[in-house]
Design a protein around this motif. Sequence first.
Motif, PDB file in Angstrom:
ATOM      1  N   ALA A   1      -3.714   7.780   2.481  1.00 34.98           N
ATOM      2  CA  ALA A   1      -3.601   8.921   1.918  1.00 34.98           C
ATOM      3  C   ALA A   1      -4.505  10.046   2.318  1.00 34.98           C
ATOM      4  O   ALA A   1      -4.695  11.182   2.772  1.00 34.98           O
ATOM      5  CB  ALA A   1      -3.825   8.933   0.542  1.00 34.98           C
ATOM      6  N   ALA A   2      -5.820   9.502   2.758  1.00 33.33           N
ATOM      7  CA  ALA A   2      -6.934  10.358   3.121  1.00 33.33           C
ATOM      8  C   ALA A   2      -6.891  10.822   4.455  1.00 33.33           C
ATOM      9  O   ALA A   2      -7.481  11.799   4.685  1.00 33.33           O
ATOM     10  CB  ALA A   2      -8.336   9.772   2.748  1.00 33.33           C
ATOM     11  N   THR A   3      -6.283  10.055   5.396  1.00 27.69           N
ATOM     12  CA  THR A   3      -6.401  10.175   6.652  1.00 27.69           C
ATOM     13  C   THR A   3      -4.950  10.667   7.314  1.00 27.69           C
ATOM     14  O   THR A   3      -4.717  10.978   8.444  1.00 27.69           O
ATOM     15  CB  THR A   3      -6.899   8.882   7.616  1.00 27.69           C
ATOM     16  OG1 THR A   3      -6.037   8.094   7.239  1.00 27.69           O
ATOM     17  CG2 THR A   3      -8.227   8.480   7.091  1.00 27.69           C
TER      18      THR A   3
ATOM     19  N   HIS B   1       4.309   5.013  -6.589  1.00 27.11           N
ATOM     20  CA  HIS B   1       3.424   4.744  -7.701  1.00 27.11           C
ATOM     21  C   HIS B   1       3.531   3.441  -8.351  1.00 27.11           C
ATOM     22  O   HIS B   1       3.582   3.435  -9.612  1.00 27.11           O
ATOM     23  CB  HIS B   1       3.530   5.964  -8.838  1.00 27.11           C
ATOM     24  CG  HIS B   1       3.436   7.237  -7.945  1.00 27.11           C
ATOM     25  ND1 HIS B   1       2.279   7.711  -7.524  1.00 27.11           N
ATOM     26  CD2 HIS B   1       4.448   8.293  -7.829  1.00 27.11           C
ATOM     27  CE1 HIS B   1       2.493   8.879  -7.052  1.00 27.11           C
ATOM     28  NE2 HIS B   1       3.590   9.185  -7.182  1.00 27.11           N
TER      29      HIS B   1
ATOM     30  N   ALA C   1      -4.090   2.004   0.891  1.00 30.34           N
ATOM     31  CA  ALA C   1      -3.401   3.177   0.479  1.00 30.34           C
ATOM     32  C   ALA C   1      -4.158   4.255   0.321  1.00 30.34           C
ATOM     33  O   ALA C   1      -3.863   5.394   0.736  1.00 30.34           O
ATOM     34  CB  ALA C   1      -2.653   3.089  -1.051  1.00 30.34           C
ATOM     35  N   ALA C   2      -5.486   4.201  -0.205  1.00 34.19           N
ATOM     36  CA  ALA C   2      -6.516   5.314  -0.430  1.00 34.19           C
ATOM     37  C   ALA C   2      -6.816   5.822   1.258  1.00 34.19           C
ATOM     38  O   ALA C   2      -6.830   6.951   1.202  1.00 34.19           O
ATOM     39  CB  ALA C   2      -7.625   4.974  -1.004  1.00 34.19           C
ATOM     40  N   TYR C   3      -6.806   4.761   2.014  1.00 35.02           N
ATOM     41  CA  TYR C   3      -7.251   5.233   3.521  1.00 35.02           C
ATOM     42  C   TYR C   3      -6.114   6.000   3.943  1.00 35.02           C
ATOM     43  O   TYR C   3      -6.436   7.016   4.778  1.00 35.02           O
ATOM     44  CB  TYR C   3      -7.521   4.000   4.437  1.00 35.02           C
ATOM     45  CG  TYR C   3      -7.653   4.212   5.690  1.00 35.02           C
ATOM     46  CD1 TYR C   3      -8.689   4.748   6.407  1.00 35.02           C
ATOM     47  CD2 TYR C   3      -6.412   4.149   6.558  1.00 35.02           C
ATOM     48  CE1 TYR C   3      -8.836   5.091   7.613  1.00 35.02           C
ATOM     49  CE2 TYR C   3      -6.486   4.177   7.977  1.00 35.02           C
ATOM     50  CZ  TYR C   3      -7.637   4.843   8.503  1.00 35.02           C
ATOM     51  OH  TYR C   3      -7.556   4.983   9.787  1.00 35.02           O
TER      52      TYR C   3
ATOM     53  N   GLY D   1       1.262   4.771  -3.118  1.00 35.94           N
ATOM     54  CA  GLY D   1       1.370   6.088  -2.742  1.00 35.94           C
ATOM     55  C   GLY D   1       2.663   6.540  -2.829  1.00 35.94           C
ATOM     56  O   GLY D   1       2.803   7.690  -3.646  1.00 35.94           O
TER      57      GLY D   1
ATOM     58  N   SER E   1     -10.245  -7.848  -4.757  1.00 34.12           N
ATOM     59  CA  SER E   1      -9.499  -7.525  -3.486  1.00 34.12           C
ATOM     60  C   SER E   1      -8.623  -8.749  -2.924  1.00 34.12           C
ATOM     61  O   SER E   1      -7.860  -8.876  -2.349  1.00 34.12           O
ATOM     62  CB  SER E   1     -10.532  -7.155  -2.315  1.00 34.12           C
ATOM     63  OG  SER E   1     -11.032  -5.827  -2.609  1.00 34.12           O
TER      64      SER E   1
ATOM     65  N   ALA F   1       0.805  -1.353   0.017  1.00 34.51           N
ATOM     66  CA  ALA F   1      -0.071   0.181   0.067  1.00 34.51           C
ATOM     67  C   ALA F   1       0.817   1.281   0.002  1.00 34.51           C
ATOM     68  O   ALA F   1       0.431   2.407  -0.821  1.00 34.51           O
ATOM     69  CB  ALA F   1      -0.958  -0.150   1.409  1.00 34.51           C
TER      70      ALA F   1
ATOM     71  N   ILE G   1      -4.449  -1.350  -2.628  1.00 32.30           N
ATOM     72  CA  ILE G   1      -4.704   0.045  -2.925  1.00 32.30           C
ATOM     73  C   ILE G   1      -5.937   0.728  -2.134  1.00 32.30           C
ATOM     74  O   ILE G   1      -5.932   1.892  -1.764  1.00 32.30           O
ATOM     75  CB  ILE G   1      -5.590  -0.029  -4.571  1.00 32.30           C
ATOM     76  CG1 ILE G   1      -4.208  -0.371  -5.486  1.00 32.30           C
ATOM     77  CG2 ILE G   1      -5.934   1.206  -4.924  1.00 32.30           C
ATOM     78  CD1 ILE G   1      -4.611  -0.508  -6.872  1.00 32.30           C
ATOM     79  N   GLN G   2      -6.713  -0.116  -1.592  1.00 27.01           N
ATOM     80  CA  GLN G   2      -7.774   0.499  -0.592  1.00 27.01           C
ATOM     81  C   GLN G   2      -7.158   1.015   0.552  1.00 27.01           C
ATOM     82  O   GLN G   2      -7.622   2.086   1.113  1.00 27.01           O
ATOM     83  CB  GLN G   2      -8.856  -0.320  -0.384  1.00 27.01           C
ATOM     84  CG  GLN G   2      -9.825  -0.907  -1.334  1.00 27.01           C
ATOM     85  CD  GLN G   2     -10.729  -2.347  -1.227  1.00 27.01           C
ATOM     86  OE1 GLN G   2     -11.582  -2.077  -0.472  1.00 27.01           O
ATOM     87  NE2 GLN G   2     -10.563  -3.228  -1.900  1.00 27.01           N
TER      88      GLN G   2
END
Length: 525
Positions: free
Chosen positions: A109-111, A85, A105-107, A82, A213, A78, A102-103
């Motif tokens: 990045a968002a938090t 890449h 990584a998204a979490y 980010g 997933s 993850a 990837i999920q």
Amino acid sequence: MSTALRPLDFRAHYLEDYEVAVRLPLRHRVRSWAGLHARSLLLLGAVLVGVAVLHGVGMLHSPGIDVNDDEGTYVAQAWAVGAKHELSHYTYWYDHPPLGWIQIAAYAAATGAWSRAPFAVAVGREFMLVVNLAACAALFVLARRLGLGRPAAAAAVVLFAASPLSVDFHRMVWLDNLEAAWLIAAFACAASPRRSMASGIAAGTCFAVAVLSKETGALFAPFLLWVVWQYSEVRTRPYRVAAFTTVAVAVPVFYPLYAAVKNELLEGPGHVSLLWAVRWQLVLRRSDGSALDAGSGARHNVESWLQLDPWLLLLGLASAVIALAMKQLRPFGLAVLLLAAMPLRHGYLPWGHVATVLPFAALLVAALLDRLIRAAHARGSLARAAGLVPALVVSALVATSWVPTDAARMRRDTEVGVPAAVAWVRNNIGRDKHIVVDDNVWLDLARAGYPTDGKEPSIVWVYKVGLDPAIQLKSVDYFVYAMNPTYAAQDIPQVVSLFRDSYVVATFGSGENQVTVRKVVHTRL
């Protein structure tokens, strides 16, 4: 079929009210929906608060990070998404579809989790709490759509979340947890009372995300298709089934297309291959034997699950057999029985396999208790009292086993040694040294500035020593690990030899959260 179990077609029966409703502003529609479901929302909210406390308190300490180095692997992948890449911190070889990490990584990045978490694996464990709450909410919705009363739907969530087996596996960074959450959501969409095309498309989308997933989600395809068929109007059934199937197939197809574009679909010299990875997973991977064979890896996995909690698994298995006689529950009963049969075959059995069994086992147990109590309630007060007896007995037995075990999981009496170990390494081992690490430590050292690239990087994941042609280490100076390398990489002779020719120079943390530093005496590979 009782009124409680009969889905409502709002367009057919309440067309005028429906047309008025869709013309209302969104805030009024949301307020109307919330008012209609107020009791369910209040009950679910209270249950989710309890789940959050049970899961969250002590989640960074128990289970220990030396239990499973897959956690570090997925978190490192993850981070690579980010920071670099890329789909992996090493060469991505199609071991699993990448959407799971990837999920994560998204979490992150968002938090801002990378800068906040005390150690790398903690980022993934934070996200597992979010995933668990989402799975519990979806399971409540699914239970209600299958006709369970509110107390029974809440009981399904409690069974799913409070089992000591669930607490351990939900806290660990497993792709199986993501797969299970998306599968529950897919079944909930498939059983939508509106039986609309949109719900069929939503079910297909959730299923596709589940498969991307963790690929084992594909095992649920026939059971999910069965539920879509059951909950479709006769006249629109072909279209709803087609909508579900189209999305469920078309989205995952992008995974092999990605491999084909990179010339990594077919096997060949000099590159990784998706088809080789599939063949490795199904055929080439070392077999764990059958759970029927004493001393096999599969038997060990099953015994470890039952040691953590026999109640949910055994009650779920019994409920699955009974559910075969019930039309609405039959797909879920067959799904649980299929998953339960997997350890009996001779082949590789992932330790995390049980994570996808838990929600459906909990659903079936709660559904059968609900039906028993309803049947007894309809026969008068004496039968009603008798019908409550099994539920009370099961509750007492389960609570006696679960409460002390869950309480122990919520204690924070072990110190996680990763931060102290990383600080010691920075102060005592130069970046010109070669350090073999497990993935539960790799990312913390990488983020501390130790080089990871080149033929002779400073830190190397233990599984890459002697196996990855891109890494050509001539020597190793130290081991830093939470999980014993001779267990994690027992098939790599170089690792076993180096570990034997080394000695402990420092340890940090305690219990299952201990991190060890060993200096290698004979450093040459």
